[in-house]
Design an enzyme around this catalytic site. Structure first.
Site, PDB file in Angstrom:
ATOM      1  N   ASP A  10       0.883  -1.153   0.000  1.00 48.50           N
ATOM      2  CA  ASP A  10       0.000   0.000   0.000  1.00 48.50           C
ATOM      3  C   ASP A  10       0.935   1.221   0.000  1.00 48.50           C
ATOM      4  O   ASP A  10       2.132   1.080   0.286  1.00 48.50           O
ATOM      5  CB  ASP A  10      -0.868  -0.050   1.270  1.00 48.50           C
ATOM      6  CG  ASP A  10      -1.644   1.214   1.493  1.00 48.50           C
ATOM      7  OD1 ASP A  10      -2.288   1.688   0.538  1.00 48.50           O
ATOM      8  OD2 ASP A  10      -1.607   1.761   2.624  1.00 48.50           O
ATOM      9  N   ASP A  12      -0.031   5.067   1.021  1.00 53.62           N
ATOM     10  CA  ASP A  12      -0.246   6.037   2.098  1.00 53.62           C
ATOM     11  C   ASP A  12      -0.149   5.357   3.463  1.00 53.62           C
ATOM     12  O   ASP A  12      -0.961   4.479   3.776  1.00 53.62           O
ATOM     13  CB  ASP A  12      -1.647   6.677   1.960  1.00 53.62           C
ATOM     14  CG  ASP A  12      -1.818   7.435   0.645  1.00 53.62           C
ATOM     15  OD1 ASP A  12      -0.930   8.217   0.301  1.00 53.62           O
ATOM     16  OD2 ASP A  12      -2.846   7.234  -0.026  1.00 53.62           O
TER      17      ASP A  12
HETATM   18  C1  G6P Z   1      -5.742   5.874   0.069  1.00 53.90           C
HETATM   19  C2  G6P Z   1      -5.784   6.514   1.433  1.00 53.90           C
HETATM   20  C3  G6P Z   1      -7.161   7.066   1.737  1.00 53.90           C
HETATM   21  C4  G6P Z   1      -7.621   7.955   0.601  1.00 53.90           C
HETATM   22  C5  G6P Z   1      -7.688   7.134  -0.672  1.00 53.90           C
HETATM   23  C6  G6P Z   1      -8.147   7.946  -1.872  1.00 53.90           C
HETATM   24  O1  G6P Z   1      -6.300   4.627   0.145  1.00 53.90           O
HETATM   25  O2  G6P Z   1      -5.431   5.600   2.435  1.00 53.90           O
HETATM   26  O3  G6P Z   1      -7.097   7.771   2.943  1.00 53.90           O
HETATM   27  O4  G6P Z   1      -8.897   8.497   0.872  1.00 53.90           O
HETATM   28  O5  G6P Z   1      -6.395   6.627  -0.946  1.00 53.90           O
HETATM   29  O6  G6P Z   1      -7.167   8.916  -2.174  1.00 53.90           O
HETATM   30  P1  G6P Z   1      -7.296  10.034  -3.270  1.00 53.90           P
HETATM   31  O7  G6P Z   1      -5.882  10.568  -3.361  1.00 53.90           O
HETATM   32  O8  G6P Z   1      -7.748   9.380  -4.530  1.00 53.90           O
HETATM   33  O9  G6P Z   1      -8.256  11.026  -2.766  1.00 53.90           O
HETATM   34 MG    MG Z   2      -2.625   3.152   3.674  1.00 46.24          MG
END
Ligand code: G6P
Ligand code: MG
Length: 216
Positions: A10, A12
């Site tokens: 993953d 983030d």
């Molecule tokens: C990741 C993060 C989430 C976030 C999602 C969408 O999974 O963990 O916290 O909301 O991505 O991200 P984006 O950059 O598309 O808004």
């Molecule tokens: Mg994450």
């Protein structure tokens, strides 16, 4: 026998602390709407899509909004997120992660990236790691976000491996659930209680030892 032939990361909260930037941007939106978001609330936002996160944030504040208003709010949050992220330096990658990826590859393990974020490609470019992965799947390429297994199954397919040969690194409860639903092994990065369904927990991604691969 070593059954793991690929590791899927993953982004983030596993490779870099962008989970914090997502939190700051959602917190700012909630604040503007008149309430506060806590780090505990944020746990439920990790790993899930932008629009699903927005639904959760609005629900926490008891806010109702039209589809058009929701789109404006999501865009606003995304602009703030990008403002934080564009100042990011390659040094912000968590210590040891780049080395772990390289060590895995030199041990014949394929390495994939699976992030629900539509900003994932921008982030990995800023970190100068866009060429480190054998396959990349981001939020623009999937229909269902975590906890649905789609993102991990697609990454395994792109890597040319079976789901049961994959080990996923995840910091989100929804991500651990998605990995398990895909029939993969999972290392939880962070809070042991929160991620208790994972096969192993580490405090930081780089704490994972390659020697563990054969024990999972
Ligand atoms: C990741 C993060 C989430 C976030 C999602 C969408 O999974 O963990 O916290 O909301 O991505 O991200 P984006 O950059 O598309 O808004
Ligand atoms: Mg994450």
């Amino acid at each position: 026998m070593n059954l793991i032939s690929a590791c899927i990361f993953d982004l983030d909260g596993v490779i870099v602390d962008t989970a914090h930037y997502h939190f700051l941007a959602w917190k700012r939106l909630a604040h503007e709407l008149g309430y506060e978001l806590t780090p505990a609330d944020n746990e439920n936002l990790k790993g899930v899509s932008r629009m699903r996160s927005l639904e959760i944030v609005l629900q926490l504040g008891g806010v109702t909004a039209t589809a058009h208003e929701k789109e404006l709010m999501a865009n606003k949050k995304n602009t703030w997120f990008n403002d934080y992220v564009e100042r990011m330096m390659p040094e912000e990658i968590f210590p040891g992660v780049k080395q772990l990826i390289r060590d895995l590859k030199s041990n014949g393990i394929k390495v994939g990236l699976a992030s629900s974020s539509k900003n994932a490609k921008t982030v990995i470019k800023l970190l100068h790691i866009q060429n480190e992965f054998d396959a990349i799947v981001d939020g623009t390429m999937i229909e269902h976000s975590k906890p649905h297994p789609e993102i991990f199954l697609l990454t395994a397919k792109k890597l040319g491996v079976k789901p049961e040969e994959c080990l996923v690194f995840e910091d989100a409860e929804a991500g651990v659930a998605a990995a398990l639903a895909a029939g993969m092994k999972c290392v939880g990065v962070g809070n042991a209680q929160q991620l208790n369904r994972a096969h192993e927990i580490v405090a930081n991604t780089a704490d994972f030892k390659i020697s563990e691969l054969s024990k999972l």
